[in-house]
Every structure is written in C-alpha cells, then in structure tokens.
Scaffold this motif. Structure first.
Motif, PDB file in Angstrom:
ATOM      1  N   GLY A  97      12.352  -0.347  -3.754  1.00  0.00           N
ATOM      2  CA  GLY A  97      12.075  -1.710  -4.174  1.00  0.00           C
ATOM      3  C   GLY A  97      10.687  -2.172  -3.788  1.00  0.00           C
ATOM      4  N   ALA A  98      10.258  -1.856  -2.563  1.00  0.00           N
ATOM      5  CA  ALA A  98       8.933  -2.262  -2.113  1.00  0.00           C
ATOM      6  C   ALA A  98       7.843  -1.540  -2.891  1.00  0.00           C
ATOM      7  CB  ALA A  98       8.791  -1.977  -0.621  1.00  0.00           C
ATOM      8  N   LEU A  99       8.065  -0.263  -3.172  1.00  0.00           N
ATOM      9  CA  LEU A  99       7.092   0.478  -3.960  1.00  0.00           C
ATOM     10  C   LEU A  99       6.990  -0.098  -5.367  1.00  0.00           C
ATOM     11  CD1 LEU A  99       5.120   2.836  -4.031  1.00  0.00           C
ATOM     12  CD2 LEU A  99       7.035   4.348  -4.615  1.00  0.00           C
ATOM     13  N   ASP A 100       8.123  -0.478  -5.931  1.00  0.00           N
ATOM     14  CA  ASP A 100       8.130  -1.126  -7.239  1.00  0.00           C
ATOM     15  C   ASP A 100       7.338  -2.432  -7.187  1.00  0.00           C
ATOM     16  OD1 ASP A 100       9.798  -1.166 -10.033  1.00  0.00           O
ATOM     17  OD2 ASP A 100       9.574  -3.194  -9.233  1.00  0.00           O
ATOM     18  N   GLN A 101       7.574  -3.238  -6.153  1.00  0.00           N
ATOM     19  CA  GLN A 101       6.852  -4.498  -5.993  1.00  0.00           C
ATOM     20  C   GLN A 101       5.355  -4.261  -5.863  1.00  0.00           C
ATOM     21  OE1 GLN A 101       7.865  -7.287  -2.982  1.00  0.00           O
ATOM     22  NE2 GLN A 101       9.925  -7.690  -3.748  1.00  0.00           N
ATOM     23  N   LEU A 102       4.998  -3.282  -5.050  1.00  0.00           N
ATOM     24  CA  LEU A 102       3.588  -2.990  -4.791  1.00  0.00           C
ATOM     25  C   LEU A 102       2.857  -2.612  -6.079  1.00  0.00           C
ATOM     26  CD1 LEU A 102       1.089  -2.263  -3.102  1.00  0.00           C
ATOM     27  CD2 LEU A 102       2.199  -0.078  -2.553  1.00  0.00           C
ATOM     28  N   LEU A 103       3.413  -1.650  -6.805  1.00  0.00           N
ATOM     29  CA  LEU A 103       2.730  -1.170  -7.998  1.00  0.00           C
ATOM     30  C   LEU A 103       2.715  -2.233  -9.101  1.00  0.00           C
ATOM     31  CD1 LEU A 103       3.916   2.551  -8.150  1.00  0.00           C
ATOM     32  CD2 LEU A 103       2.010   1.515  -6.889  1.00  0.00           C
ATOM     33  N   ALA A 104       3.815  -2.973  -9.237  1.00  0.00           N
ATOM     34  CA  ALA A 104       3.853  -4.045 -10.235  1.00  0.00           C
ATOM     35  C   ALA A 104       2.807  -5.108  -9.925  1.00  0.00           C
ATOM     36  CB  ALA A 104       5.251  -4.664 -10.277  1.00  0.00           C
ATOM     37  N   ARG A 105       2.674  -5.471  -8.649  1.00  0.00           N
ATOM     38  CA  ARG A 105       1.697  -6.493  -8.263  1.00  0.00           C
ATOM     39  C   ARG A 105       0.276  -6.022  -8.538  1.00  0.00           C
ATOM     40  NH1 ARG A 105       3.083  -8.542  -2.987  1.00  0.00           N
ATOM     41  NH2 ARG A 105       3.825 -10.384  -4.106  1.00  0.00           N
ATOM     42  N   VAL A 106      -0.020  -4.799  -8.156  1.00  0.00           N
ATOM     43  CA  VAL A 106      -1.372  -4.282  -8.343  1.00  0.00           C
ATOM     44  C   VAL A 106      -1.751  -4.271  -9.824  1.00  0.00           C
ATOM     45  CG1 VAL A 106      -2.782  -2.203  -8.195  1.00  0.00           C
ATOM     46  CG2 VAL A 106      -1.469  -2.945  -6.206  1.00  0.00           C
ATOM     47  N   LEU A 107      -0.858  -3.779 -10.655  1.00  0.00           N
ATOM     48  CA  LEU A 107      -1.164  -3.711 -12.084  1.00  0.00           C
ATOM     49  C   LEU A 107      -1.249  -5.101 -12.715  1.00  0.00           C
ATOM     50  CD1 LEU A 107       0.988  -0.667 -13.235  1.00  0.00           C
ATOM     51  CD2 LEU A 107      -1.445  -0.729 -12.659  1.00  0.00           C
ATOM     52  N   ARG A 108      -0.410  -6.010 -12.231  1.00  0.00           N
ATOM     53  CA  ARG A 108      -0.413  -7.371 -12.784  1.00  0.00           C
ATOM     54  C   ARG A 108      -1.660  -8.147 -12.361  1.00  0.00           C
ATOM     55  NH1 ARG A 108       3.873  -8.760 -10.546  1.00  0.00           N
ATOM     56  NH2 ARG A 108       3.066  -9.974  -8.799  1.00  0.00           N
ATOM     57  N   GLU A 109      -2.040  -8.042 -11.090  1.00  0.00           N
ATOM     58  CA  GLU A 109      -3.130  -8.847 -10.564  1.00  0.00           C
ATOM     59  C   GLU A 109      -4.494  -8.204 -10.728  1.00  0.00           C
ATOM     60  OE1 GLU A 109      -2.114  -9.869  -6.550  1.00  0.00           O
ATOM     61  OE2 GLU A 109      -0.321 -11.016  -7.143  1.00  0.00           O
ATOM     62  N   HIS A 110      -4.522  -6.881 -10.977  1.00  0.00           N
ATOM     63  CA  HIS A 110      -5.797  -6.169 -11.098  1.00  0.00           C
ATOM     64  C   HIS A 110      -5.759  -5.226 -12.298  1.00  0.00           C
ATOM     65  CE1 HIS A 110      -6.828  -7.643  -7.061  1.00  0.00           C
ATOM     66  NE2 HIS A 110      -5.578  -7.349  -6.751  1.00  0.00           N
ATOM     67  N   PRO A 111      -5.614  -5.781 -13.489  1.00  0.00           N
ATOM     68  CA  PRO A 111      -5.418  -4.943 -14.676  1.00  0.00           C
ATOM     69  C   PRO A 111      -6.610  -4.057 -15.021  1.00  0.00           C
ATOM     70  CG  PRO A 111      -5.776  -7.225 -15.300  1.00  0.00           C
ATOM     71  CD  PRO A 111      -5.585  -7.216 -13.817  1.00  0.00           C
ATOM     72  N   GLN A 112      -7.796  -4.400 -14.527  1.00  0.00           N
ATOM     73  CA  GLN A 112      -8.983  -3.603 -14.838  1.00  0.00           C
ATOM     74  C   GLN A 112      -9.330  -2.614 -13.727  1.00  0.00           C
ATOM     75  OE1 GLN A 112     -10.265  -3.823 -17.911  1.00  0.00           O
ATOM     76  NE2 GLN A 112      -8.572  -5.266 -18.205  1.00  0.00           N
ATOM     77  N   THR A 113      -8.463  -2.498 -12.726  1.00  0.00           N
ATOM     78  CA  THR A 113      -8.717  -1.600 -11.594  1.00  0.00           C
ATOM     79  C   THR A 113      -8.087  -0.231 -11.842  1.00  0.00           C
ATOM     80  OG1 THR A 113      -8.768  -3.476 -10.055  1.00  0.00           O
ATOM     81  CG2 THR A 113      -8.372  -1.294  -9.109  1.00  0.00           C
ATOM     82  N   ALA A 114      -8.840   0.808 -11.563  1.00  0.00           N
ATOM     83  CA  ALA A 114      -8.298   2.170 -11.607  1.00  0.00           C
ATOM     84  C   ALA A 114      -7.473   2.388 -10.341  1.00  0.00           C
ATOM     85  CB  ALA A 114      -9.424   3.185 -11.694  1.00  0.00           C
ATOM     86  N   VAL A 115      -6.187   2.691 -10.496  1.00  0.00           N
ATOM     87  CA  VAL A 115      -5.264   2.784  -9.355  1.00  0.00           C
ATOM     88  C   VAL A 115      -4.740   4.218  -9.240  1.00  0.00           C
ATOM     89  CG1 VAL A 115      -3.144   1.897  -8.310  1.00  0.00           C
ATOM     90  CG2 VAL A 115      -4.573   0.388  -9.722  1.00  0.00           C
ATOM     91  N   TYR A 116      -4.786   4.752  -8.024  1.00  0.00           N
ATOM     92  CA  TYR A 116      -4.284   6.097  -7.745  1.00  0.00           C
ATOM     93  C   TYR A 116      -3.406   6.051  -6.500  1.00  0.00           C
ATOM     94  CZ  TYR A 116      -8.052   7.376 -10.909  1.00  0.00           C
ATOM     95  OH  TYR A 116      -8.875   7.469 -12.010  1.00  0.00           O
ATOM     96  N   PHE A 117      -2.277   6.728  -6.564  1.00  0.00           N
ATOM     97  CA  PHE A 117      -1.381   6.783  -5.398  1.00  0.00           C
ATOM     98  C   PHE A 117      -1.469   8.172  -4.780  1.00  0.00           C
ATOM     99  CE2 PHE A 117       2.180   6.909  -2.662  1.00  0.00           C
ATOM    100  CZ  PHE A 117       2.493   5.600  -2.352  1.00  0.00           C
TER     101      PHE A 117
END
Length: 206
Positions: A97-117
């Motif tokens: 659940g926390a991982l879901d929250q984390l990734l959803a927040r990052v993509l929602r709040e920073h749509p132009q950021t390249a994200v890598y896990f």
C-alpha cells in the motif's frame, strides 16, 4: 536528456550521514551526469511504509524542479518487519500500500520527472536475519516492488537479481561493509549499474 536537478529518495544506502565510505553512488552519478543541482532526500533506517520515517510521506519534499528521481528503498521494510500486504492495497501501513501511495504521488505531482526505482542487492545475514518477524524473506518484498512498479510503468532496476550478491561471502567481503551496506567498491558498482540502466531506459514525456 540533460539532467538539471537530480533527486535521490532513499535510506542508509543513500544517506551520506551514515557509514564510512569515501564516495557514494550519488557522488559518482553527479560526476557522470553533471546536474546543475542534486537533492538527497535520504534518512538512514527509513521504510517506504508508515512506521519509520516513511518515504511515501517524505516524497512530499521532492522539489518541483526535479527532472530525474531515483527511489532506492524497501530493504528496511523487510528487515524492520513491516507488514507486506497484497497487490491492490492503498494504505501506507503495508508495504504494498505504501509503495502504491509513493509511486502514485510521484507520478501525479511530478508528471515531467523521469522516475526510476532501485531495489537493493540480495543481502547476507550479518545485519538482518534471513527472515523477518512475519517469517518473510527479502524476496517477498522484491516481488512486491516488481509488481507495483510494473503497474505504474516505472523502470525498476533490480539489484536483487544482479551479479552483486551479498549472500556470496567473496562478493560480500569485496563490495559490502556488513552484508547489507555497500563499501566504496559496492557504491561504485551500484552507480555504474544505475547509470547504465537509466541510459537504457530513457524517459519520454507523455
């Protein structure tokens, strides 16, 4: 992509205030990428889930100017016995659940950021035991990362499945401090794999 502002969200593997190494993987990435600015959002011992300085909550600190973000976490959720949960959870009291929250927040709040896990290497047992309080091994949390990053389409560098294996005594001696934390050689190896992975998975803005 010319990186202007590199941000690194993480735990003790990323926190420069922790452990005795001369050069961290983020230092190598700075040297190779030469961003204008780097922000380290790392706290030793932190988990993605809610119990220990949650990365899902700390993601609120990611600057709007960040154009490349690496999230390096999950090993403390295993080692500090955070409830695993299941795919589809959305509360930050479980790892899923926390991982879901984390990734959803990052993509929602920073749509132009390249994200890598980045998930950590297969660790030995000098620091954390082979199974946590729930009887779960590191592989269960690795599987969760694989599943949730796939749902969100975030490139996942699985060091757990790489050649850098701290269960192997020879590799642990050369590349780790304590079968969990990387030595200088380990930090360089992680930096090299990260740089190669990012190059192989370029971000394309939607």
């Amino acid at each position: 992509m010319q990186i202007q502002h590199y941000c690194a969200l993480g735990d003790s593997i990323t926190d420069h205030r922790n452990h005795l190494v001369d050069k961290w993987y983020t230092d190598w990435l700075d040297e190779w990428w030469q961003p204008t600015k780097t922000s380290l959002l790392a706290v030793s011992g932190s988990t993605i889930s809610s119990e220990f300085d949650s990365m899902a909550e700390r993601a609120r600190m990611i600057p709007d100017t960040c154009d490349l973000l690496t999230i390096y976490g999950g090993i403390n959720d295993f080692g500090r016995s955070q409830p695993l949960g299941r795919l589809g959870d959305s509360l930050n009291t479980t790892f899923y659940g926390a991982l879901d929250q984390l990734l959803a927040r990052v993509l929602r709040e920073h749509p132009q950021t390249a994200v890598y896990f980045i998930s950590h290497v297969h660790i030995g047992h000098a620091f954390f035991p082979v199974a946590n309080a729930f009887g779960l091994q590191q592989s269960a949390y690795e599987e969760a990362i694989e599943q949730v990053t796939k749902v969100y389409g975030i490139p996942h560098l699985s060091l757990y499945h790489s050649w850098l294996n701290f269960v192997d005594p020879e590799l642990a001696t050369r590349y780790s401090l304590d079968t969990l934390h990387p030595s200088d050689a380990g930090q360089y190896a992680i930096a090299r794999m990260t740089a190669d992975f990012v190059k192989a998975h370029p971000y394309t803005s939607v």
